[in-house]
Motif scaffolding. Structure first.
Motif, PDB file in Angstrom:
ATOM      1  N   ALA A 110       4.760 -15.207 -26.570  1.00  8.80           N
ATOM      2  CA  ALA A 110       5.556 -15.497 -25.378  1.00  8.80           C
ATOM      3  C   ALA A 110       5.661 -16.999 -25.244  1.00  8.80           C
ATOM      4  CB  ALA A 110       4.897 -14.896 -24.140  1.00  8.80           C
ATOM      5  N   GLY A 111       6.726 -17.541 -25.801  1.00  7.18           N
ATOM      6  CA  GLY A 111       6.872 -18.990 -25.738  1.00  7.18           C
ATOM      7  C   GLY A 111       5.814 -19.665 -26.581  1.00  7.18           C
ATOM      8  N   ASP A 112       4.932 -20.415 -25.917  1.00 10.86           N
ATOM      9  CA  ASP A 112       3.853 -21.126 -26.596  1.00 10.86           C
ATOM     10  C   ASP A 112       2.564 -20.325 -26.624  1.00 10.86           C
ATOM     11  OD1 ASP A 112       5.525 -23.212 -27.028  1.00 10.86           O
ATOM     12  OD2 ASP A 112       4.956 -24.269 -25.198  1.00 10.86           O
ATOM     13  N   TYR A 113       2.550 -19.150 -26.076  1.00 11.33           N
ATOM     14  CA  TYR A 113       1.311 -18.397 -26.014  1.00 11.33           C
ATOM     15  C   TYR A 113       1.537 -16.985 -26.519  1.00 11.33           C
ATOM     16  CZ  TYR A 113       3.600 -17.316 -21.570  1.00 11.33           C
ATOM     17  OH  TYR A 113       4.500 -16.975 -20.602  1.00 11.33           O
ATOM     18  N   ASP A 114       0.441 -16.272 -26.783  1.00 11.11           N
ATOM     19  CA  ASP A 114       0.487 -14.936 -27.363  1.00 11.11           C
ATOM     20  C   ASP A 114       0.025 -13.921 -26.340  1.00 11.11           C
ATOM     21  OD1 ASP A 114       1.168 -16.120 -29.785  1.00 11.11           O
ATOM     22  OD2 ASP A 114      -0.944 -16.479 -30.260  1.00 11.11           O
ATOM     23  N   LEU A 115       0.751 -12.825 -26.291  1.00 14.73           N
ATOM     24  CA  LEU A 115       0.384 -11.721 -25.403  1.00 14.73           C
ATOM     25  C   LEU A 115       0.213 -10.469 -26.242  1.00 14.73           C
ATOM     26  CD1 LEU A 115       2.746 -12.285 -22.368  1.00 14.73           C
ATOM     27  CD2 LEU A 115       0.387 -12.981 -22.633  1.00 14.73           C
ATOM     28  N   ASN A 116      -0.726  -9.616 -25.829  1.00 13.36           N
ATOM     29  CA  ASN A 116      -1.105  -8.461 -26.626  1.00 13.36           C
ATOM     30  C   ASN A 116      -0.416  -7.213 -26.115  1.00 13.36           C
ATOM     31  OD1 ASN A 116      -2.464  -6.585 -28.223  1.00 13.36           O
ATOM     32  ND2 ASN A 116      -4.091  -6.386 -26.698  1.00 13.36           N
ATOM     33  N   PHE A 117       0.637  -6.810 -26.763  1.00 12.68           N
ATOM     34  CA  PHE A 117       1.187  -5.480 -26.555  1.00 12.68           C
ATOM     35  C   PHE A 117       2.062  -5.146 -27.749  1.00 12.68           C
ATOM     36  CE2 PHE A 117       5.060  -7.482 -25.156  1.00 12.68           C
ATOM     37  CZ  PHE A 117       4.636  -8.545 -24.391  1.00 12.68           C
ATOM     38  N   VAL A 611       0.258 -17.145 -19.691  1.00 16.14           N
ATOM     39  CA  VAL A 611       1.296 -16.604 -18.817  1.00 16.14           C
ATOM     40  C   VAL A 611       1.624 -17.583 -17.698  1.00 16.14           C
ATOM     41  CG1 VAL A 611       1.886 -14.727 -17.246  1.00 16.14           C
ATOM     42  CG2 VAL A 611       0.633 -14.254 -19.363  1.00 16.14           C
ATOM     43  N   TYR A 612       0.624 -18.187 -17.123  1.00 13.18           N
ATOM     44  CA  TYR A 612       0.849 -19.047 -15.957  1.00 13.18           C
ATOM     45  C   TYR A 612       1.378 -20.427 -16.345  1.00 13.18           C
ATOM     46  CZ  TYR A 612      -1.466 -15.809 -12.779  1.00 13.18           C
ATOM     47  OH  TYR A 612      -1.770 -14.729 -11.999  1.00 13.18           O
ATOM     48  N   LYS A 613       1.250 -20.775 -17.608  1.00 14.60           N
ATOM     49  CA  LYS A 613       1.598 -22.131 -18.016  1.00 14.60           C
ATOM     50  C   LYS A 613       3.089 -22.377 -17.860  1.00 14.60           C
ATOM     51  CE  LYS A 613       1.436 -22.941 -22.357  1.00 14.60           C
ATOM     52  NZ  LYS A 613       0.928 -23.160 -23.722  1.00 14.60           N
ATOM     53  N   GLU A 614       3.401 -23.507 -17.214  1.00  9.93           N
ATOM     54  CA  GLU A 614       4.785 -23.991 -17.075  1.00  9.93           C
ATOM     55  C   GLU A 614       5.686 -22.962 -16.425  1.00  9.93           C
ATOM     56  OE1 GLU A 614       6.071 -25.184 -20.898  1.00  9.93           O
ATOM     57  OE2 GLU A 614       4.579 -26.791 -21.118  1.00  9.93           O
ATOM     58  N   ARG A 615       5.148 -22.237 -15.464  1.00  8.62           N
ATOM     59  CA  ARG A 615       5.945 -21.275 -14.710  1.00  8.62           C
ATOM     60  C   ARG A 615       6.070 -21.656 -13.248  1.00  8.62           C
ATOM     61  NH1 ARG A 615       8.754 -17.890 -18.173  1.00  8.62           N
ATOM     62  NH2 ARG A 615       7.441 -17.481 -19.977  1.00  8.62           N
ATOM     63  N   GLY A 616       5.563 -22.810 -12.876  1.00  7.28           N
ATOM     64  CA  GLY A 616       5.667 -23.252 -11.495  1.00  7.28           C
ATOM     65  C   GLY A 616       4.486 -22.891 -10.626  1.00  7.28           C
ATOM     66  N   ALA A 620      -2.455 -22.114  -9.516  1.00  9.27           N
ATOM     67  CA  ALA A 620      -3.109 -21.190 -10.440  1.00  9.27           C
ATOM     68  C   ALA A 620      -3.445 -21.892 -11.753  1.00  9.27           C
ATOM     69  CB  ALA A 620      -2.215 -19.979 -10.690  1.00  9.27           C
ATOM     70  N   GLU A 621      -2.531 -22.704 -12.239  1.00  7.75           N
ATOM     71  CA  GLU A 621      -2.812 -23.451 -13.468  1.00  7.75           C
ATOM     72  C   GLU A 621      -4.037 -24.351 -13.291  1.00  7.75           C
ATOM     73  OE1 GLU A 621       0.441 -25.078 -16.004  1.00  7.75           O
ATOM     74  OE2 GLU A 621       1.685 -24.517 -14.299  1.00  7.75           O
ATOM     75  N   ASP A 622      -4.107 -25.029 -12.158  1.00 11.55           N
ATOM     76  CA  ASP A 622      -5.250 -25.917 -11.934  1.00 11.55           C
ATOM     77  C   ASP A 622      -6.551 -25.143 -11.949  1.00 11.55           C
ATOM     78  OD1 ASP A 622      -3.474 -27.963 -11.740  1.00 11.55           O
ATOM     79  OD2 ASP A 622      -3.471 -28.051  -9.555  1.00 11.55           O
ATOM     80  N   HIS A 623      -6.572 -24.001 -11.283  1.00 11.37           N
ATOM     81  CA  HIS A 623      -7.801 -23.196 -11.243  1.00 11.37           C
ATOM     82  C   HIS A 623      -8.193 -22.731 -12.644  1.00 11.37           C
ATOM     83  CE1 HIS A 623     -10.693 -20.089 -10.163  1.00 11.37           C
ATOM     84  NE2 HIS A 623      -9.960 -19.221 -10.840  1.00 11.37           N
ATOM     85  N   ILE A 624      -7.198 -22.268 -13.397  1.00 17.21           N
ATOM     86  CA  ILE A 624      -7.511 -21.752 -14.733  1.00 17.21           C
ATOM     87  C   ILE A 624      -7.980 -22.878 -15.645  1.00 17.21           C
ATOM     88  CG2 ILE A 624      -6.541 -20.599 -16.741  1.00 17.21           C
ATOM     89  CD1 ILE A 624      -4.601 -19.187 -14.848  1.00 17.21           C
TER      90      ILE A 624
END
Length: 1480
Positions: A110-117, A611-616, A620-624
């Protein structure tokens, strides 16, 4: 949920298998220990049957048993008090099972990241999918993510296998017992008898609660274990024959093992199928095997494995007891590789070293063991189960008669009724109700469990369903929940799915286990099975809901695993819920962290971050990122921790200032822990943000401020904003200067000088810098945080490649950098810039980089919250070569809040939070947009503003202005001084200046100064003019000068310095005359000074210096002038200049608004300059000679102008005649500086020269085309040309600071045509009226001869006596001679016609007597040559006395060979010629 290795059916079948106990003699245990295994472990890899089995149900139907697996364990009689050890084992299993790095699995990128399905699940048509289509598009690998979750499968397998046997179900109860005796026993049959008695005592004495036995008549299977390595095979066969006679051939077996000796075939590598089973062995198996080994067949004590691996617990743990919190400090868990406590053994160490299992076994022995298991199962276990099923069925059928009916009726009579199947009413008792072993409800449950174990799911479901009803009617909730659970599983496993999966059964069972019975272990087992079943049916939403409900505070590990599986359910839906997946992964990561599973926690947060990266979702990004940073740091991954904290600080955070401060301190702490002072290369820092594109580079010294009365040239400064139009203007001026220095030719390699580079300048080429001159780099820092940042020891990082290396250098052309110096010696290097270094630092400062480039260091640089601030960093190169500015180096610290600048004490207190790093300056060039590829792609050019080439030293000039005004009157003359200083070590020459207003200033002319005494008033008032004493009213003083003596009529002016060269350190001062602009307002005047080095062949051919001044011009005087012809005949003017010529009228008006304190203006002199004309004399009345004009006063002056009388050898094209008519007692020499200079630079500006050239080209073109009308116009214009320039010189008295000052100035007007008025002030342009648009061009009008202009070709004069006396009495006719003078004013032959017959009808002739006539010829036809004067004698005849107007004749003129005829001007416009005739 995540993908599983085995199917759901296999998972359920392997979770509930027939249990077989093992009792071994000591001798048999000794035989198996040769292979580092006990007997149960020896059988474990072969417990799955490879062939099908068969049984007959009570209806005598054959049922096939496929893929059956049995579980063989040692008998352990100790109470089940190992729940804490079970939890520890599960935690350890999960911790040891980690995802492989970079495992290639089915992963969606998913873009720059990988999702498992899986890709087959990406089927969505909802609007959400269109936004996430790219997210669900590509299959790739990820180092953080795998499609399967083996840690969860390992947890589930160990959890199901380690569950303790319960009273309400029989699935985990032992169905059979293997009695194992060695053939080496003295009397094996006696050992079998002892073991049989021991098993009977354990099961029926009531002294032991463990293990649990399925039915009273447990199957006993007798195994004779023979060691082939010890011989005695015949004895073993004889003993086995005896056993078959005693126990039957289906109840015993001879197992031969250890066929391989250690000496034979030592190098042969035998397979080791036991490792995977022993590695995943659970705590219960360890207890059983150690109890059998250590305690022997009689004494069943706790096994050594249980003692070793089970820590001391505070209380005996039931299955529902809570585990201690995983974040306690005394936990033995490690996030990556947990180290067992002292005395504990790793799984492989329980039975020996890895790879040594089965060392005495051959492949034939493996086959013997496999065959033994099949024989035992098919001949012993399955028939035993079949027999018990029949017996239980018969008992149940027999009890369906009177007793069962009476039992049911009794419950009905006494209030016991059925309860709904799907719901649980208020129970009378929770789980305290216990049935006796012979209770019919338990018999039904036993039969159901037996059918379930042998895969007879239909009969099992029927029995479970029946038992469920009975349990619910008895309010035995624990039993009812178990029946509901297994009924649901049986319904799912039935072949062909005759009925749907009863989800409500599972929900009720889970609710009962959890809420009523308070047994979370059974509830968890139920949830795990149900979730897998729902997943297999693609009911991911229901599975996720079920798993989330099972999370609780009693077990963080269980909650984390279930939340993770719920997240996988969300991502595997038909319409994947990516955000829910990420959210539950965060929850799972949190619970993993609480459970001490930090690696799994980090993995979950990394997956959610994708998932949360660069989505506004910045919060949440800061916490993660913060959590990832902390977990990575805890796991000894400081680089990843620093990267995570960098992301928090670089993004535009919406956190509060307090939270941002905490993030910053955490980052600084982690960063300092990572670096620790051992980092050779400075790492990149995230703060503050640097706008690289806004970086500006300035070459040279900063502008010096004014020194006393001296005003330095403005030049270029970093404080100035860049203006594209101004840059183009300066480039045009520089191009003019370069052309003037190269004989009018601009070199092809010419590039405008750029002292300051920014994003808008042309940066395609490397700029040229000069050695020993500073390079100032302005870097824009932005603090994105709401807390202040303190930067210290801020400096530029550079790399230098020398142009010519010295022989001492080892590597030719080696790049030199200051990174090492800035990394190690920061504290001493800034001392070299700021203060003299101490002795201890002298050696450190004398480094190689100091000899190449000196670096300036800013000690303190504070950035307030959310502030954008510029830092100007300086480099001083000393050698020639290529310099590349790489970035900036600085110390970063969190500044204390509430302070404008950190104090020394505060700085020392924060030293432990100060880190040192760098940021690179990477500037992207402009986007290319030339070719088609550039427009289709995003390509950027190069930007080399940070890569200057250091050239040899060049001259450097500074310019200072003295007494330079800021406000002037229009036309005011002011004398200032300019000083040129060479502040370099190289001589300069070729000094020139160009300006946008060349008529504003002059350095003086080369004309010789007349040797005339200067007037006292001029010396007293410090006049800018050269004056002499002369009485007013006299004839004008004339002087002939050459235009070449003054500055050339262009925008470039050479500066007249002595010797044309300025040596190093030398300065010179020159006078500079200024003249106020002719128009009022604020004028921006730009000077560009140009100079060169005396040395030739330099890379920099020249240098320039800019200066900009603003002059406020105020109104002074308005001059209007006009000229007309004199009526005196030319032949009379030749002898006497005082009579005849042209008349010049000059109107002067004071238009000053008195804002400058001007009281009055004095017109002191009127001068003229022309090649053909000059002023001769003022013909005003004597009392009006000294003109004083107050506000809004006007004066009218009249002068007579004559043609210049110049020597025949003079060149008319180059020499001008200056004539001065002074109105006071002083004469200003207008032909000298500055009056003459401003005349030539103002009146004869390039604009007027261009206009003249245009006119000449037009006439030339007309002659080529032989246009007769144009020829006439040209001749007429030449006839009317005057070409007389008027210079009005004035003085004004101004009161300033109670002091009276005298200002002086001059105004210019140019009289080009006779009869046309000109003014010194340009009239304001009025708005044009609206005109109609014409879409078709009109036909050009025919060119008509300019009759009004033709009338000026001939000038006429009548000469006659004013009075004449005649005796009319004596003679009636009076004849008076009249002379008519005709003058040809043109340069072409003219034909003249004189007509005397005309009588004028003008109104003037009506009042006078008109009775006279011309006698003689009535017409004359004459031809006048160019400039010819002709006199014609006429006679007028009068009949009586009176006053007569002689101006009645008509004169017609035309150019020779031209058809146009026009009446001469004298007949129409001249005044009447009156003559008085007296009677004598």
């Amino acid at each position: 949920m995540a993908q599983c290795v085995q199917s759901v059916q296999e998972l359920v079948q392997d979770s509930f298998v027939p249990m077989v106990a093992v009792l071994c003699s000591e001798e048999a245990e000794r035989v198996t220990r040769k292979n580092n295994l006990n007997f149960a472990e020896l059988l474990r890899p072969f417990c799955r049957l490879t062939s099908e089995g068969h049984i007959r149900d009570p209806n005598n139907q054959v049922q096939v048993v496929k893929n059956l697996r049995i579980c063989v364990n040692n008998v352990v009689t100790s109470p089940n008090a190992a729940s804490a050890a079970q939890r520890r084992l599960l935690n350890e299993v999960v911790s040891l099972c980690q995802p492989q790095e970079g495992a290639a699995t089915n992963v969606i990128t998913a873009g720059d990241y990988d999702l498992n399905f899986s890709d087959h699940s990406v089927k969505a048509s909802v609007p959400w999918y269109s936004a996430w289509r790219q997210t669900l598009s590509e299959v790739s690998t990820s180092k953080h993510y795998t499609a399967t979750t083996p840690w969860f499968e390992a947890y589930r397998e160990n959890f199901l296998q380690s569950m303790a046997a319960s009273e309400h179900e029989f699935l985990n109860h032992y169905l059979a017992c293997l009695l194992v005796v060695s053939s080496t026993e003295t009397v094996p049959v006696e050992q079998f008898l002892k073991l049989s008695q021991e098993q009977h005592r354990i099961q029926h004495s009531g002294d032991y609660t463990n293990p649990k036995w399925f039915i009273p008549n447990t199957l006993k299977y007798y195994v004779l274990l023979h060691d082939m390595g010890e011989g005695g095979e015949q004895r073993a066969e004889s003993v086995y024959e005896d056993m078959k006679q005693r126990y039957g051939h289906q109840g015993c077996y001879l197992l031969k093992v250890n066929s391989r000796s250690f000496s034979a075939e030592d190098d042969e590598q035998m397979p080791d199928p036991w490792s995977q089973y022993l590695h995943r062995s659970n705590l219960q198996n360890q207890e059983e095997e150690d109890a059998a080994v250590n305690s022997g067949p009689v004494e069943n004590k706790a096994s050594a494995a249980e003692v070793d691996s089970s820590p001391t617990t505070d209380k005996d743990g039931a299955p529902t007891s809570l585990e201690p919190h995983p974040l306690q400090l005394d936990t033995a868990l490690c996030a990556e590789h947990p180290e067992p406590k002292k005395g504990a053994r790793e799984p492989e160490s329980l039975v020996g070293a890895a790879g040594s299992h089965g060392a005495c076994l051959t492949l034939n022995d493996h086959d013997h063991i496999r065959q033994f298991i099949q024989e035992f199962t098919f001949r012993g276990l399955l028939p035993h189960i079949e027999k018990n099923i029949r017996q239980l069925n018969d008992q149940l059928v027999s009890r369906k008669g009177l007793s069962r009916s009476l039992f049911t009726a009794t419950k009905k009579w006494f209030g016991g009724g059925k309860v709904p199947e799907k719901g649980v009413s208020e129970p009378k008792s929770t789980c305290g109700l216990l049935y006796p072993p012979e209770a019919p409800e338990l018999q039904i449950r036993k039969m159901a469990d037996l059918c379930f174990l042998v895969q007879h799911y239909e009969l099992a479901y029927s029995c479970y369903h029946t038992a469920k009803k009975d349990f619910l009617s008895d309010q035995a909730m624990l039993y009812a929940a178990g029946a509901l659970e297994m009924a649901a599983v049986s319904a799912f496993l039935q072949a062909g799915a005759p009925r749907p999966y009863p989800t409500h059964y599972m929900d009720t069972a889970i609710q009962t286990y959890r809420d009523v019975c308070k047994n979370m272990v059974l509830a968890e087992r139920c949830a795990l099975l149900s979730a897998e079943i729902l997943k297999s049916q693609a009911k991911y939403s229901e599975a996720a809901t079920l798993l989330i409900k099972m999370t609780s505070e009693d077990s963080d590990l269980r909650s984390a695993l279930l939340l993770e599986q719920a997240a996988h359910c969300f991502i595997n839906m038909r319409n994947p819920m990516v955000r829910k997946f990420a959210f539950h992964m965060i929850l799972a990561g949190h619970r993993f962290s609480k459970a001490g599973q930090r690696r799994h926690a980090l993995r979950c947060y990394c997956q959610a971050m994708q998932v949360y990266k660069e989505r506004g979702w910045s919060l949440a990004e800061d916490h993660i990122h913060f959590t990832i940073g902390r977990q990575s740091f805890t796991l000894s991954q400081p680089e990843k921790a620093v990267t995570a904290f960098r992301q928090i600080l670089t993004n535009d955070s919406r956190q509060t200032a307090t939270q941002q401060g905490a993030f910053l301190r955490e980052y600084l702490y982690v960063y300092k822990s990572v670096v620790g002072g051992d980092e050779d290369r400075l790492p990149q820092l995230p703060l503050p943000c640097i706008h690289s594109s806004a970086t500006r580079v300035y070459f040279g010294h900063e502008r010096r401020l004014a020194q006393g009365e001296k005003q330095a040239a403005t030049h270029v400064s970093l404080d100035q904003e860049y203006d594209q139009d101004l840059a183009a203007m300066w480039g045009h001026l520089e191009e003019q200067l370069v052309a003037a220095a190269n004989r009018g030719v601009v070199p092809a390699s010419f590039q405008p000088t750029q002292c300051c580079l920014n994003s808008q300048t042309d940066n395609l080429r490397c700029p040229l810098a000069v050695a020993e001159e500073p390079i100032i780099v302005e870097v824009m820092f932005r603090n994105p945080l709401k807390v202040p940042l303190a930067l210290s020891n801020l400096a530029l990082l550079w790399k230098f490649t020398a142009e010519g290396v010295t022989p001492s250098e080892e590597v030719t052309g080696e790049a030199i950098t200051n990174e090492e110096d800035l990394t190690e010696g920061v504290s001493g290097r800034h001392c070299a810039i700021k203060a003299p270094p101490p002795r201890s630092l002298t050696r450190f400062l004398l480094t190689q980089t100091d000899n190449v480039v000196t670096t300036q260091i800013i000690l303190e640089f504070l950035l307030c919250p959310e502030e954008t601030k510029m830092a100007r960093l300086q480099l001083l190169p000393h050698r020639t070569g290529q310099l590349s500015i790489v970035g900036v180096v600085y110390n970063l610290a969190a500044a204390p809040c509430g302070e404008t600048a950190p104090s020394c004490e505060g700085q020392q207190a924060m030293d432990f939070m100060v880190v040192r790093g760098r940021q690179d300056l990477k500037i992207q060039g402009p986007r290319l947009n030339q070719t088609k590829e550039d427009k289709m792609l995003v390509r950027h050019g190069v930007d080399r503003r940070l890569d200057p080439i250091i050239t040899p030293p060049m001259p450097l000039m500074e310019v200072f202005f003295l007494q330079f005004p800021t406000a002037l009157l229009c036309g005011e003359i002011r004398k200032a001084y300019v000083e040129f200083c060479n502040v370099s070590a190289v001589a300069l020459c070729g000094l020139r200046v160009a300006s946008t207003h060349p008529d504003f200033f002059t350095f003086g002319s080369r004309a010789p100064t007349p040797l005339t005494p200067v007037s006292p008033a001029s010396a007293e008032n410090c006049s800018a003019y050269k004056t002499t004493t002369r009485q007013p009213g006299s004839v004008a003083s004339e002087m002939l000068v050459s235009a070449g003596d003054f500055s050339p009529l262009s925008g470039v002016m050479e500066i007249p310095i002595d010797g044309s060269t300025l040596l190093p350190g030398e300065s010179t001062q020159l006078p500079l005359w200024l003249r106020g602009p002719d128009h009022e307002g604020v004028h921006e005047i730009n000077f560009l000074f140009y100079y060169q080095s005396t040395e030739k062949g330099m890379k920099i051919s020249h240098r320039v210096l800019r200066h900009t001044v603003f002059i406020c011009a105020s109104r002074s005087l308005s001059v209007q002038a006009s000229a007309c012809r004199s009526s005196v005949p030319p032949h009379q003017r030749l002898d006497d200049k005082s009579t005849g010529g042209s008349l010049v009228f000059v109107d002067v008006e004071n238009v000053n608004t008195s804002e400058a304190g001007v009281r009055e203006f004095h017109i002191v002199q009127v001068s003229s300059s022309s090649q053909h004309w000059c002023l001769h004399k003022c013909i005003n009345p004597a009392n009006d000679r000294d003109c004083k004009l107050g506000s809004r006063e006007r004066a009218k002056l009249c002068f007579r102008a004559t043609r210049c009388q110049r020597p025949a050898a003079s060149d008319a094209a180059e020499e001008y005649t200056f004539a001065d008519v002074n109105l006071g007692n002083e004469q200003i020499i207008s032909s000298s500086t500055p009056c003459g200079d401003f005349f030539f630079r103002g009146c004869l500006s390039p604009e007027s020269q261009r206009g003249g050239g245009t006119a000449s080209r037009t006439s030339s073109s007309s002659r080529i085309q032989e246009d007769k009308a144009a020829d006439i116009s040209n001749i007429v214009k030449k006839c009317n040309e005057l070409d007389l320039n008027i210079i009005v010189i004035w003085k004004a008295h101004v009161v300033e600071d109670n002091k009276q000052l005298i200002l002086e100035g001059q105004l210019h007007v140019a009289l080009q045509t006779i009869g046309k008025e000109v003014t010194s002030l340009t009239p304001k342009e009025e708005a044009q009226e609206m005109v109609l648009l014409k879409f078709k061009p009109e036909a050009p009008a025919p060119v008509a001869p300019p009759s009004a202009e033709l009338s000026q070709l001939i000038k006429t004069n009548l000469h006659y006596p004013e009075t004449h006396s005649h005796p009319f009495v004596q003679e009636s006719l009076c004849v008076v001679p009249v002379t008519l003078t005709l003058s040809n004013c043109s340069s072409a032959p003219v034909d003249v016609l004189i007509d005397l017959r005309h009588k004028s009808p003008s109104p003037e002739s009506v009042e006078v007597h008109s009775s006279f006539t011309w006698v003689g010829r009535t017409q004359y036809k004459l031809q006048l040559e160019p400039q010819e004067v002709l006199c014609v004698t006429l006679r007028a005849c009068f009949l009586q006395a009176g006053v007569y107007n002689l101006n009645t004749l008509r004169v017609f003129a035309k150019l020779t060979q031209q058809g146009a005829v026009c009446e001469a001007d004298s007949q129409q416009a001249a005044s009447p010629a009156l003559i008085i005739i007296n009677n004598a």
